[in-house]
Design an enzyme around this catalytic site. Sequence first.
Site, PDB file in Angstrom:
ATOM      1  N   GLY A 215      10.352  -8.856  11.276  1.00 54.85           N
ATOM      2  CA  GLY A 215      11.269  -9.618  10.431  1.00 54.85           C
ATOM      3  C   GLY A 215      10.795 -11.048  10.222  1.00 54.85           C
ATOM      4  N   ARG A 216       9.600 -11.371  10.762  1.00 57.24           N
ATOM      5  CA  ARG A 216       9.048 -12.728  10.655  1.00 57.24           C
ATOM      6  C   ARG A 216       8.687 -13.087   9.213  1.00 57.24           C
ATOM      7  NH1 ARG A 216       4.456 -13.148  15.027  1.00 57.24           N
ATOM      8  NH2 ARG A 216       3.629 -11.735  13.496  1.00 57.24           N
TER       9      ARG A 216
ATOM     10  N   GLY B  27       2.143   0.160   9.418  1.00 52.58           N
ATOM     11  CA  GLY B  27       3.479   0.701   9.207  1.00 52.58           C
ATOM     12  C   GLY B  27       3.774   1.034   7.769  1.00 52.58           C
TER      13      GLY B  27
ATOM     14  N   LYS C  15       0.827  -1.218   0.000  1.00 51.48           N
ATOM     15  CA  LYS C  15       0.000   0.000   0.000  1.00 51.48           C
ATOM     16  C   LYS C  15       0.854   1.258   0.000  1.00 51.48           C
ATOM     17  CE  LYS C  15      -2.443  -1.124   3.721  1.00 51.48           C
ATOM     18  NZ  LYS C  15      -2.099  -2.525   3.924  1.00 51.48           N
TER      19      LYS C  15
ATOM     20  N   GLN D 299      -3.797  -2.436   7.642  1.00 49.98           N
ATOM     21  CA  GLN D 299      -4.081  -3.868   7.513  1.00 49.98           C
ATOM     22  C   GLN D 299      -4.822  -4.130   6.189  1.00 49.98           C
ATOM     23  OE1 GLN D 299      -5.339  -2.570  10.898  1.00 49.98           O
ATOM     24  NE2 GLN D 299      -3.220  -2.665  11.487  1.00 49.98           N
TER      25      GLN D 299
END
Length: 428
Positions: free
Chosen positions: A306-307, A45, A21, A228
């Site tokens: 970082g997942r 974020g 986005k 989201q």
Amino acid sequence: MQKNKSNIVVVIGAQWGDEGKGKVTDYFAARANYIVRFQGGNNAGHTIILDDKTVKLHLIPSGVLHKECKLIIGNGVVIDPRVLIKELNMLKKEGLSTNLLVSDRAHLIMPYHVDIDYHLTNYQNELAAGSTRSGIAPVYADKLYRHGLRVADLLNKDLFETRLKKSFDFNKALVEKVFNEKFNHNYEEILKEFLGYASVIKQYIANITEVLSSAVEKNEQIMFEGAQGACLDVDHGLYPYTTSSNTIAGQIEAGGGVGLNTSKKIVGIAKAYLTYVGRGPFPTEIKGELEDKIRDVGQEYGTTTGRARRVGWIDLVQLKFANQLNDFSEIILTKVDVLSGLKNIKLCVGYKVGGKDFAGIPSDIHNFKNIEPVYETLPGWGSLPNHIKSLNQCPDELKNFVAKVEEVAGVKVSLISYGPDRNQTFKI
Ligand code: GDP
């Protein structure tokens, strides 16, 4: 009174978030007078790259590069004042815009909400949605219990003291008596800390209904920036594997604080494949070598954690559902370059449960777990030209992919993004 036709753009993630986005909001932000966040908190974020510097924001809306543009945090957003102040300081340090207004009606994330998020995730175990543990669910819960603390409360010391006591005692009991955990907070300290924040935040607090109503009357450009994705909506997503707020376009009025009986452009952002960070069922998930390849090429790792994100084929049943919920004017397809070089590309065009066709998205986890995706397989495209100006310059395989997306999702693709660079987009 004559209602104006204000130019309103709503940007919504059409899948499970992380659709890319940032690039699109940036594009619309450059044309907007106001950019409004209307739901969620610092669990979102975006990254701003400035020459040699990278600035990461989780709460303040896009548009910090455009000084004349007003950035608005609407009442539907939940605010951790510590995060807000940290971001404001960072923006000041980088010489970026802090032309911000914060709704007086937005709820405040308290330090104990963050702890409760942690306990809640353990308590709910496999039924937990995979929270970022930023206190978002607990603060929305307190809002609905009606002992939440709002930004406006910061301006009235006596009121804040009384309301904090109610909220503090309730949450202390919750931690100690329900979760059987230690409550590591002190009422006096929190009171002092938050009254300190009040002195910093005061200058940004506003009645956003007044601000946006006047903007609509003056025919100004407003961009609503969703966080989201539509399929994580707390009502319409796969509950309980959802986020804690309404993420669909319908939320702009409740969470932005203004009625908008005016023309709107609702733009859905969809990735050419799918990623998911939750623990819930994922019908089109890809496992093995291809999963790793797409993840690596698409850099599908959580921005903050970082997942590694789970990876799957594009789910057009899901996209059609997102379109039904949002009534998109158009969708923007991102990251088509990531699939370049694949021999075949699958698109999920239907669902079956127990061998029988299943219409729409199941509301219950049982049926969702048992979804058998129905795929159409199209030949993949090779590498894409470096500079694309129109779909005509694209391989036929990509054109066919776009046509299939439009046909099943029921909405036109208006723009394609084929690389991280700002210029790597073309209109259709
Ligand atoms: P959001 O979570 O939906 O806001 O996603 P972001 O805007 O943070 O985008 C995630 C990453 O994808 C960023 O690093 C972008 O540079 C990158 N990105 C955006 N569009 C494209 C694209 O079309 N192709 C590729 N390869 N990367 C892209």
